[in-house]
Motif scaffolding. Sequence first.
Motif, PDB file in Angstrom:
ATOM      1  N   TYR A 267       1.508   2.287   1.139  1.00  0.00           N
ATOM      2  CA  TYR A 267       1.945   3.538   1.224  1.00  0.00           C
ATOM      3  C   TYR A 267       0.721   4.678   0.946  1.00  0.00           C
ATOM      4  N   THR A 332       6.886   6.351   4.194  1.00  0.00           N
ATOM      5  CA  THR A 332       6.669   5.479   5.388  1.00  0.00           C
ATOM      6  C   THR A 332       5.573   4.475   4.959  1.00  0.00           C
ATOM      7  N   GLN A 333       5.978   3.151   5.091  1.00  0.00           N
ATOM      8  CA  GLN A 333       4.895   2.129   4.761  1.00  0.00           C
ATOM      9  C   GLN A 333       3.889   2.124   6.003  1.00  0.00           C
ATOM     10  N   ASP A 360       5.015  11.087   6.741  1.00  0.00           N
ATOM     11  CA  ASP A 360       5.070   9.859   6.665  1.00  0.00           C
ATOM     12  C   ASP A 360       4.475   9.238   5.027  1.00  0.00           C
ATOM     13  N   VAL A 362       3.943   9.288   0.830  1.00  0.00           N
ATOM     14  CA  VAL A 362       4.802   9.114  -0.120  1.00  0.00           C
ATOM     15  C   VAL A 362       5.543  10.532  -0.678  1.00  0.00           C
TER      16      VAL A 362
END
Length: 620
Positions: A267, A332-333, A360, A362
Amino acid sequence: MRNRALTLGLILTLTGGLVTVFGGVVGADHKAPPGPHAANTETSGHVGQTFGTGTWTHISNFPANPGSDFALFRRNRELYASSGTLGQGDTQFVGQRITQLTTNQGTVVNPTWIADHASASCTLGSTGVTGLQHDAAAAGAFRTTSRPTSIPGVQALDTQLIIDTTDATGRCHDAANGGLELVDITNVALPKEIHLTRHTGTSHTVTVDATRPYIVYNSNASFGVIASATAPGSDQNWIDVLDVRPCLNLGNATLAAKRTACRPKVYRINFEHAWTRQRNFYNGGGAIDPLGAGSCHDITAIGTRLYCAALRATIILDVANITDANGNIRGTQLNCPVIDNATAADVTDCGGVNAIPNADAVQGVQFLGTRHHAGLDCTMPPAPRNMQCNSNLIVPVDQDIAIAHEADPTHDEKVMFVTDERGGGALPPGASCTPDGPTDFSNGGMHAFDISGPLDPDGDFPYMLTPSGAKAVFIGAVRVPAPDFCTIHMIEHAHNEQRLFVAYYSQGVKVVDYFFHPNNRISFRETASFVLPNANTWVAHPFKTVDNGDGTKTYTIFASDIERGIDVYTYRNTPNPIGAPPPAEATATIQAGNAGAGLLVLAAALPAASLLRRRRRSRR
């Protein structure tokens, strides 16, 4: 790079290194353990120069690797160290060297070589020096083996992974880019990589979260320059964050099974450019500069905070809320494909992932504030401005920071120390201390800032002041005049004391005590120093402290040295406990002749990379 648990006598430490990065590409598989991949004949009784009070005793030396960063970790109640290698060559270069420091459940100091993980031992020629500094971190264990945890996928086990870093291209087995290597130490005598990651930018240092031992922070140490006030340029101001739970608790599975299972999730914490911009003193104004930014050179993790020395500035982040109730990172990874590699260990390739939307990134990160430093600036008007140098030749060392190298607070997190690695720690004029050399703008020291709060995200952390009202800056006394490699590097705290063990490159290790005065003032005292022959000390960490019952303590110290390799020695003296009253004379030590010199301007110099690379080769 560093993680400090305040509740324990042992402070796990991950160190940072030089900030100049070199390229180079090689490609070869690691040599298989367990045999040593560099000389490992231990000697003892080395005699060094001593200054100040107290008694020093040398215990062990393992030959030069050459030593760089290291991580302390525990296995079966014994203490170990995994120490990195600066640079890379065909022979006598390891990557990570594992030594056992204690026996008898931690009661007896008995340094012993255990294994080499040969991530810097190649057959295709040398590559850049500081592009391969092999910073180390220990992951997968809580600070005590009895602490319970409710986080899925993490148990209260001994350290399971050593994380090895390389800045840029040139890893023996991954010529495409630098990144992190996850090294399984289920059998500490047989370390083996089980996965690798690549990152946009570099992997200069690595830090494990203070309370979640499966979260890993990658520092890319980018001196970004913004092309205009509104358009980003070469900046990479972010932190890549890894969840390595898939690589933990694999027990006695086969190496192939561990490599199949180990799939870390990656991330990113985005920065705002304003957080890490430097100040512009080119015309004497000191306004926040719209053209300079940076990312973390070094991260110290304490509690829920990250202290990020971001080269041109220093920032504090609170990351308490970046995970959900199940320990998953909120965000989002990154889309990082897993690809084959020259070894059987696969690579999670995030090397092509550049800026990502905030949506997106962290979630749950709280920006607590910043201190904008003078940063890189090496010419005075009317000459064209130079922000691509490796120092600052406008603002003196006792007034501001050129390169924020490490940020580390006091035990109560009310004062933050930030070290200034001018000259990249290695190159003149910033890293010089000779009688006839530069003075005002060389020998970077340690600056103290008031973070007792409440912190203001829109303002700078203020300087602490000395009793006389000057900025609180410690600059070490010059014990061994040196034309280069003369600047502060890493600081380590003595447990529950107002005492620091300071690695000062050519000046060895210094014992620096600090004292608090009325009206929130602070002062420093260089209590002692120890300079072993040919010292070029990267970090010195007290890992065991014994109360002698006579008013003194004995500190046993693990030191990593660019020239000497690994040293273990003791220092015995009276402690400087928290709350100790200041002595009659406790003022900041300033290098002799450090004030009053004229401006020194670089002219017709070779590029910094060439200077350091040549110097390193001349010493091999």
